[in-house]
Structures are given as C-alpha cells and as structure tokens.
Design a protein around this motif. Structure first.
Motif, PDB file in Angstrom:
ATOM      1  N   VAL A  58      -1.992  -9.272  -5.612  1.00 47.43           N
ATOM      2  CA  VAL A  58      -2.736  -8.650  -4.182  1.00 47.43           C
ATOM      3  C   VAL A  58      -2.216  -7.398  -4.005  1.00 47.43           C
ATOM      4  CG1 VAL A  58      -2.935  -8.956  -1.718  1.00 47.43           C
ATOM      5  CG2 VAL A  58      -2.769 -11.149  -3.264  1.00 47.43           C
ATOM      6  N   HIS A  59      -3.207  -6.325  -3.749  1.00 44.10           N
ATOM      7  CA  HIS A  59      -2.458  -5.068  -3.433  1.00 44.10           C
ATOM      8  C   HIS A  59      -2.977  -4.495  -2.205  1.00 44.10           C
ATOM      9  CE1 HIS A  59      -6.077  -2.385  -4.431  1.00 44.10           C
ATOM     10  NE2 HIS A  59      -6.057  -3.196  -5.242  1.00 44.10           N
ATOM     11  N   GLY A  60      -2.272  -3.632  -1.425  1.00 38.92           N
ATOM     12  CA  GLY A  60      -2.543  -3.177  -0.016  1.00 38.92           C
ATOM     13  C   GLY A  60      -3.398  -1.938  -0.243  1.00 38.92           C
ATOM     14  N   ALA A  61      -3.737  -1.260   0.791  1.00 39.16           N
ATOM     15  CA  ALA A  61      -4.563  -0.344   1.145  1.00 39.16           C
ATOM     16  C   ALA A  61      -4.075   1.141   1.177  1.00 39.16           C
ATOM     17  CB  ALA A  61      -5.520  -0.561   2.255  1.00 39.16           C
ATOM     18  N   GLY A  62      -2.737   1.169   1.747  1.00 35.19           N
ATOM     19  CA  GLY A  62      -2.128   2.433   1.873  1.00 35.19           C
ATOM     20  C   GLY A  62      -3.140   3.641   2.374  1.00 35.19           C
ATOM     21  N   ILE A  93       5.902 -12.756  -4.320  1.00 38.23           N
ATOM     22  CA  ILE A  93       6.858 -11.467  -4.098  1.00 38.23           C
ATOM     23  C   ILE A  93       5.937 -10.511  -3.637  1.00 38.23           C
ATOM     24  CG2 ILE A  93       8.232  -9.704  -5.552  1.00 38.23           C
ATOM     25  CD1 ILE A  93       8.660 -12.197  -7.660  1.00 38.23           C
ATOM     26  N   PHE A  94       6.778  -9.858  -2.432  1.00 37.40           N
ATOM     27  CA  PHE A  94       6.314  -8.716  -1.668  1.00 37.40           C
ATOM     28  C   PHE A  94       7.050  -7.500  -2.093  1.00 37.40           C
ATOM     29  CE2 PHE A  94       5.336 -12.325   1.171  1.00 37.40           C
ATOM     30  CZ  PHE A  94       3.950 -11.873   1.661  1.00 37.40           C
ATOM     31  N   LEU A  95       6.415  -6.604  -2.851  1.00 42.62           N
ATOM     32  CA  LEU A  95       6.975  -5.484  -3.382  1.00 42.62           C
ATOM     33  C   LEU A  95       6.755  -4.353  -2.563  1.00 42.62           C
ATOM     34  CD1 LEU A  95       5.928  -5.870  -7.017  1.00 42.62           C
ATOM     35  CD2 LEU A  95       8.094  -5.837  -6.279  1.00 42.62           C
ATOM     36  N   LEU A  96       7.872  -3.667  -1.690  1.00 45.67           N
ATOM     37  CA  LEU A  96       7.754  -2.992  -0.871  1.00 45.67           C
ATOM     38  C   LEU A  96       7.923  -1.296  -1.287  1.00 45.67           C
ATOM     39  CD1 LEU A  96      10.347  -4.862   1.378  1.00 45.67           C
ATOM     40  CD2 LEU A  96       7.728  -4.995   1.429  1.00 45.67           C
ATOM     41  N   GLY A  97       7.363  -0.481  -0.454  1.00 45.61           N
ATOM     42  CA  GLY A  97       7.389   0.918  -0.987  1.00 45.61           C
ATOM     43  C   GLY A  97       8.491   1.740  -0.618  1.00 45.61           C
ATOM     44  N   ASP A  98       9.293   1.456   0.488  1.00 47.93           N
ATOM     45  CA  ASP A  98      10.277   2.325   1.055  1.00 47.93           C
ATOM     46  C   ASP A  98      11.559   1.695   1.399  1.00 47.93           C
ATOM     47  OD1 ASP A  98       9.366   0.749   3.293  1.00 47.93           O
ATOM     48  OD2 ASP A  98       9.056   2.259   4.589  1.00 47.93           O
ATOM     49  N   THR A  99      11.850   0.440   0.862  1.00 50.65           N
ATOM     50  CA  THR A  99      12.916  -0.191   1.105  1.00 50.65           C
ATOM     51  C   THR A  99      13.285  -1.453   0.145  1.00 50.65           C
ATOM     52  OG1 THR A  99      13.885  -1.888   2.853  1.00 50.65           O
ATOM     53  CG2 THR A  99      11.566  -1.572   2.787  1.00 50.65           C
ATOM     54  N   GLU A 100      14.485  -1.795   0.105  1.00 52.33           N
ATOM     55  CA  GLU A 100      15.161  -2.652  -0.914  1.00 52.33           C
ATOM     56  C   GLU A 100      14.863  -4.221  -0.433  1.00 52.33           C
ATOM     57  OE1 GLU A 100      19.303  -1.583  -1.415  1.00 52.33           O
ATOM     58  OE2 GLU A 100      18.358  -1.445  -3.673  1.00 52.33           O
ATOM     59  N   GLY A 101      14.265  -4.066   0.862  1.00 54.78           N
ATOM     60  CA  GLY A 101      14.014  -5.710   1.436  1.00 54.78           C
ATOM     61  C   GLY A 101      14.057  -5.402   2.939  1.00 54.78           C
ATOM     62  N   ASP A 136      -0.110   6.962  -6.440  1.00 57.71           N
ATOM     63  CA  ASP A 136       0.988   7.128  -6.849  1.00 57.71           C
ATOM     64  C   ASP A 136       0.785   6.507  -8.654  1.00 57.71           C
ATOM     65  OD1 ASP A 136       3.535   7.298  -7.960  1.00 57.71           O
ATOM     66  OD2 ASP A 136       4.625   6.890  -6.056  1.00 57.71           O
ATOM     67  N   ARG A 137       0.324   7.158  -9.543  1.00 62.65           N
ATOM     68  CA  ARG A 137      -0.086   6.664 -10.726  1.00 62.65           C
ATOM     69  C   ARG A 137       1.297   6.310 -11.261  1.00 62.65           C
ATOM     70  NH1 ARG A 137      -4.371  10.472 -11.309  1.00 62.65           N
ATOM     71  NH2 ARG A 137      -6.219   9.285 -10.620  1.00 62.65           N
ATOM     72  N   ASP A 138       2.500   6.982 -11.057  1.00 59.66           N
ATOM     73  CA  ASP A 138       3.768   6.362 -11.792  1.00 59.66           C
ATOM     74  C   ASP A 138       4.142   5.193 -11.190  1.00 59.66           C
ATOM     75  OD1 ASP A 138       3.705   8.835 -13.351  1.00 59.66           O
ATOM     76  OD2 ASP A 138       5.067   9.803 -11.852  1.00 59.66           O
ATOM     77  N   GLY A 190       0.853  -1.353  -0.029  1.00 62.44           N
ATOM     78  CA  GLY A 190       0.029   0.138   0.055  1.00 62.44           C
ATOM     79  C   GLY A 190       0.836   1.174   0.016  1.00 62.44           C
ATOM     80  N   GLY A 191       2.005   1.024   0.625  1.00 63.21           N
ATOM     81  CA  GLY A 191       2.993   2.048   0.731  1.00 63.21           C
ATOM     82  C   GLY A 191       3.672   2.450  -0.618  1.00 63.21           C
ATOM     83  N   LEU A 192       3.583   1.719  -1.377  1.00 61.57           N
ATOM     84  CA  LEU A 192       4.251   1.637  -2.712  1.00 61.57           C
ATOM     85  C   LEU A 192       3.147   2.448  -3.820  1.00 61.57           C
ATOM     86  CD1 LEU A 192       6.483   0.804  -4.961  1.00 61.57           C
ATOM     87  CD2 LEU A 192       5.041  -1.310  -5.108  1.00 61.57           C
TER      88      LEU A 192
END
Ligand code: IP8
Length: 263
Positions: free
Chosen positions: A47-51, A174-182, A23-25, A10-12
């Motif tokens: 699956v997507h989060g809510a942010g 795969i968990f794609l994170l918004g603010d970190t490389e892992g 964040d459309r980009d 969601g933070g991504l």
C-alpha cells in the motif's frame, strides 16, 4: 513463508512539501527489498501513501471534507487531477519494481472503493486473489462518497487496516516511515526525541500532525490503524523506510530497530 503487508509512507517516496516530487532513489531501495523478500520465498502486498501527489491539492480544495457548493466545479477538477497524479505516482512504484524483475498489479481505490475511514466499502478479494508471484499494490486515493459528501480521501492507513484484518495469512504488517526510525517520545524535530521500541494501545505519545501538508491523520491515524491491526496480526511494526534492510532483519531474526505495536 511469511506474507508481508507494507505501507510506503507518502513522505518516504515523495517530498511532501513540494508538489509532485518523487524520490526515485527511495523507491528503488524499497523495490530491492521487495525483490529480496520474494527471493526468500515471502509474499508481499504493498500500500502506498500520497505525499505531494495527493495532499497538497486535496488541502487546497478541501477535498477531505467533501463537496462544497460554492467551489464544487474547482473541486471536481481537483478530484480528477489528484486521481491522475496518484496513478502517476503508482506507475513510478510499479516501474521501479519491474526494473527489479518484480511483476505487480495495481488496484486504484477510485475504481473499487467508496466512502472513507477504515469501514469504507469495497471488495478486497481481487487483491487477495492476485496471481501467485504478482505483487498487489493499492494506495491512498480520492474515492466517491455517498451524498452530500460526494467525494473524500481514503487514506492508505485505512486500506492497511482492512487488508490486514480481512486478507487471511498476513503475518507482518509494516509501516515504512519517511522521517523517523519509528515512534518517538517527542516529534522528530526535537533533539531529545527517543525511539519507543514497543508501543501498547493507550500509551501516551506526543506526536505532531502537520495539517499544512497532510489531509489525513498523520502519526495518530497510523497508530490507531496499527493498533487495530495488532488485534489480528502478531508482527505490526513502524520501521525507518530510509533503511528498509531492517525489514529483512526483522524477517530473519524476529526483531529489528523500530517500534513494535502490541496489544
Ligand atoms: O497518504 C492520502 O493517502 P495517505 C490520499 O495514505 C490522498 O494518507 C489522495 C491525499
């Protein structure tokens, strides 16, 4: 051919601290990767989060803890409003995929799931049996719960666990994170934080869970979820969602920069 289950954090895809800012980009970059994966012959489930489309109102009205007699009317209004907001965020994700010539089908949990946590009830077979060439999408949502709770928050991380464990043939999660490389050795705000390339259950981490914006479990729930999935799926990863091309690298070479979660 691989089957990749991806969670867009969601933070991504939103700015977490500002109500309903998409964040459309970031979403468009992800769609490009989904299109590339499909082009390589792989199947993708999202699956997507809510942010900021879910957590802020949920926090304001204490939705995660269920019905509270003194504010029940406001809570009911908030439940409807969060569900609408989540559909709106989901539409953003689907429209972006469609702009990249990817057909998708959404499965809003408020329609088919009940109760919260990884042992929520709900039939996953429509997601499993989605037509070939169509990307199934589901997301963290407010779901109905048994009394006395009446409603609660089903996190996208819990959906990842169930889909990962129960839909056969998934090769990568795969968990794609918004603010970190892992996974980092310290919170991302700490300049000494280093990337942990491989994480095994029970290995200690010093994470942080921002309870001012996040009503689900933050990095700790994600780790627990990823660890459960890794009992079944060999390739479970945390990857920087701002650099989604790393997913392609992982598929092509078997490794990339990020954190692999192992048993
Ligand atoms: O962002 C939470 O889902 P998550 C869903 O995947 C809501 O934890 C509505 C806050």
């Amino acid at each position: 051919m691989a089957h990749i289950l991806m969670k867009y954090g969601g933070g991504l895809i939103t700015t977490k601290s500002q109500m309903k800012t998409v964040d459309r980009d970031a979403i468009s970059k992800l769609s490009r990767i989904v299109s590339e994966l499909s082009g390589l012959g792989h199947k993708v489930t999202i699956v997507h989060g809510a942010g900021s489309f879910g957590h802020l109102k949920a926090k304001q009205w204490n939705i995660a803890n269920g019905a509270q007699e003194d504010i029940i009317e406001q809570q009911k209004e908030a439940v409807n409003s969060i569900r609408e907001d989540m559909l709106q965020l989901n539409t953003e994700v689907c429209n972006s995929l469609s702009n990249h010539d990817i057909e998708s089908k959404s499965f809003p949990p408020s329609d088919w799931a009940r109760d919260t946590g990884a042992d929520f009830s709900g039939d996953l077979s429509p997601i499993e049996n989605c037509s070939e060439g169509v990307v199934p999408i589901t997301f963290g949502d407010v779901v109905d719960c048994s009394p006395p709770k009446l409603f609660g928050i089903l996190s996208g991380d819990d959906l990842m666990v169930r889909i990962g464990k129960e839909i056969p043939g998934i090769t990568h999660c795969i968990f794609l994170l918004g603010d970190t490389e892992g996974l980092l050795s310290a919170p991302p705000s700490d300049p000494n934080a280093a990337l942990i390339p491989v994480w095994k259950k029970d290995q200690e981490v010093s994470g942080e869970h921002d309870t001012s914006q996040d009503v689900t479990g933050g990095i700790f729930l994600k780790l627990e979820s990823a660890s459960m999935i890794s009992t079944i799926i060999p390739n479970v990863w945390f990857i920087d969602g701002r650099k989604p091309e790393r997913v392609i690298e992982l598929l092509k070479t078997g490794t990339t920069r990020g954190t692999q979660i192992v048993q």
